[in-house]
Design a protein around this motif. Structure first.
Motif, PDB file in Angstrom:
ATOM      1  N   SER A   5      -8.161   9.621 -41.222  1.00 40.52           N
ATOM      2  CA  SER A   5      -8.558   9.779 -42.627  1.00 40.52           C
ATOM      3  C   SER A   5      -7.445  10.434 -43.415  1.00 40.52           C
ATOM      4  O   SER A   5      -6.910  11.468 -43.015  1.00 40.52           O
ATOM      5  CB  SER A   5      -9.770  10.701 -42.791  1.00 40.52           C
ATOM      6  N   ILE A   6      -7.140   9.814 -44.543  1.00 38.16           N
ATOM      7  CA  ILE A   6      -6.181  10.406 -45.478  1.00 38.16           C
ATOM      8  C   ILE A   6      -6.945  10.690 -46.767  1.00 38.16           C
ATOM      9  O   ILE A   6      -7.532   9.777 -47.358  1.00 38.16           O
ATOM     10  CB  ILE A   6      -5.004   9.444 -45.765  1.00 38.16           C
ATOM     11  N   MET A 115     -22.727   8.502 -47.944  1.00 37.76           N
ATOM     12  CA  MET A 115     -22.121   7.180 -48.128  1.00 37.76           C
ATOM     13  C   MET A 115     -20.604   7.265 -47.894  1.00 37.76           C
ATOM     14  O   MET A 115     -19.993   6.419 -47.240  1.00 37.76           O
ATOM     15  CB  MET A 115     -22.401   6.727 -49.562  1.00 37.76           C
ATOM     16  N   GLN A 116     -20.009   8.333 -48.412  1.00 43.93           N
ATOM     17  CA  GLN A 116     -18.563   8.503 -48.301  1.00 43.93           C
ATOM     18  C   GLN A 116     -18.162   8.877 -46.873  1.00 43.93           C
ATOM     19  O   GLN A 116     -17.217   8.326 -46.303  1.00 43.93           O
ATOM     20  CB  GLN A 116     -18.095   9.571 -49.293  1.00 43.93           C
ATOM     21  N   ARG A 117     -18.915   9.800 -46.258  1.00 42.27           N
ATOM     22  CA  ARG A 117     -18.568  10.232 -44.893  1.00 42.27           C
ATOM     23  C   ARG A 117     -18.749   9.095 -43.892  1.00 42.27           C
ATOM     24  O   ARG A 117     -17.998   8.972 -42.926  1.00 42.27           O
ATOM     25  CB  ARG A 117     -19.429  11.426 -44.491  1.00 42.27           C
ATOM     26  N   ASP A 118     -19.774   8.295 -44.130  1.00 36.81           N
ATOM     27  CA  ASP A 118     -20.067   7.165 -43.256  1.00 36.81           C
ATOM     28  C   ASP A 118     -18.877   6.214 -43.136  1.00 36.81           C
ATOM     29  O   ASP A 118     -18.553   5.738 -42.055  1.00 36.81           O
ATOM     30  CB  ASP A 118     -21.225   6.389 -43.884  1.00 36.81           C
ATOM     31  N   ALA A 120     -15.750   6.916 -43.547  1.00 35.10           N
ATOM     32  CA  ALA A 120     -14.662   7.541 -42.791  1.00 35.10           C
ATOM     33  C   ALA A 120     -14.992   7.621 -41.298  1.00 35.10           C
ATOM     34  O   ALA A 120     -14.097   7.691 -40.460  1.00 35.10           O
ATOM     35  CB  ALA A 120     -14.375   8.925 -43.352  1.00 35.10           C
ATOM     36  N   ARG A 121     -16.302   7.612 -40.973  1.00 34.57           N
ATOM     37  CA  ARG A 121     -16.696   7.601 -39.561  1.00 34.57           C
ATOM     38  C   ARG A 121     -16.405   6.228 -38.953  1.00 34.57           C
ATOM     39  O   ARG A 121     -15.973   6.115 -37.809  1.00 34.57           O
ATOM     40  CB  ARG A 121     -18.197   7.889 -39.431  1.00 34.57           C
ATOM     41  N   PRO A 138     -13.369  17.552 -44.986  1.00 37.85           N
ATOM     42  CA  PRO A 138     -12.547  18.763 -44.806  1.00 37.85           C
ATOM     43  C   PRO A 138     -11.656  18.692 -43.571  1.00 37.85           C
ATOM     44  O   PRO A 138     -10.686  19.437 -43.470  1.00 37.85           O
ATOM     45  CB  PRO A 138     -13.587  19.886 -44.691  1.00 37.85           C
ATOM     46  N   ASP A 139     -11.988  17.784 -42.632  1.00 41.55           N
ATOM     47  CA  ASP A 139     -11.159  17.656 -41.426  1.00 41.55           C
ATOM     48  C   ASP A 139     -10.237  16.440 -41.487  1.00 41.55           C
ATOM     49  O   ASP A 139      -9.779  15.955 -40.440  1.00 41.55           O
ATOM     50  CB  ASP A 139     -12.053  17.544 -40.172  1.00 41.55           C
ATOM     51  N   ALA A 140      -9.958  15.957 -42.671  1.00 46.85           N
ATOM     52  CA  ALA A 140      -9.071  14.785 -42.807  1.00 46.85           C
ATOM     53  C   ALA A 140      -7.736  15.063 -42.114  1.00 46.85           C
ATOM     54  O   ALA A 140      -7.268  16.206 -42.074  1.00 46.85           O
ATOM     55  CB  ALA A 140      -8.845  14.496 -44.286  1.00 46.85           C
ATOM     56  N   ASP A 141      -7.134  13.999 -41.569  1.00 47.26           N
ATOM     57  CA  ASP A 141      -5.863  14.172 -40.850  1.00 47.26           C
ATOM     58  C   ASP A 141      -4.742  14.591 -41.793  1.00 47.26           C
ATOM     59  O   ASP A 141      -3.867  15.368 -41.416  1.00 47.26           O
ATOM     60  CB  ASP A 141      -5.490  12.860 -40.150  1.00 47.26           C
TER      61      ASP A 141
END
Ligand code: DC
Length: 224
Positions: A5-6, A115-118, A120-121, A138-141
């Protein structure tokens, strides 16, 4: 393989969407424009004649507004409102005001978070918005804070409007940008701010290609 994730945050008009889209293409990731989600909800509130600042009214409209994000064969994100493609309508300047209004309500933000987190999962993403590095991922690469002076952003916006055949005076565009910056940074719920671990990319003096190079440098090693 783990999804990457960026997160790209920053004020309106810093070139986030164009650059994030180009970056996603280069990396082969999905580009997620989260502003479009708020715009779609804003569009519904506008159509229903409600006041975007009226939290109770907006909350009542959340469920009947079925907001969906779909990707076309060209890989571009399109927004659907109750099954209707509203990708063009959400770009109307009037809808910007509604989007900004609805996005200030904590209940709205909580509702749209999953919806947004999904996304990125499920996928490697370049996601842009205002609170991606601070709240959504918050844990984006990699976290980027993409910014430019208000004047530079106003000048770019004026050029864009001119090209579209709907020119507006620079001082008016500049004062709208300053107002939106203030609204986005001063709202109580998830205000626009730089995550502590974000890399700042300032595009004030950079053209598109230079900005993209700066972005690629910022994400480079972390996503190899
Ligand atoms: O990036 P944009 O101009 O399309 O965003 C539209 C509005 O939505 C803007 O006023 C800020 C808000 N927004 C937000 O609060 N959080 C996000 N992650 C993305 C956009």
């Amino acid at each position: 393989m783990k999804n990457v994730s960026i997160a790209i945050d920053g004020p309106s008009g810093a070139g986030k969407s164009t650059l994030a889209r180009a970056l996603a293409k280069k990396k082969g990731y999905l580009y997620v424009d989260t502003g479009a989600i708020y715009r779609t909800l804003g569009c519904y509130v506008r159509r229903r004649g409600a006041d975007p600042k009226d939290e109770a009214a907006v909350m009542r409209l959340l469920r009947p507004a079925k907001v969906e994000l779909r990707y076309g064969d060209d890989g571009l994100q399109r927004m659907f409102l109750n099954g209707e493609d509203v990708s063009e309508e959400i770009r109307l300047p009037e809808v910007s005001r509604y989007a900004s209004g609805v996005s200030a309500h904590p209940g709205v933000r909580a509702y749209l978070l999953d919806m947004q987190r999904d996304l990125a999962r499920k996928y490697s993403v370049v996601m842009d918005g205002r609170d991606i590095g601070t709240v959504v991922l918050p844990d984006a690469d990699v976290k980027i804070f993409l910014t430019a002076s208000a004047e530079a952003r106003a000048e770019r916006r004026c050029l864009e409007l001119q090209k579209r055949g709907t020119p507006e005076p620079l001082d008016q565009v500049l004062s709208e940008i300053v107002q939106r910056d203030w609204d986005d940074t001063h709202r109580a719920a998830a205000p626009l701010r730089q995550a502590e671990d974000a890399v700042v990319v300032d595009t004030t003096k950079l053209n598109f290609q230079e900005s993209l190079t700066a972005l690629l440098r910022a994400v480079g090693e972390e996503t190899e």
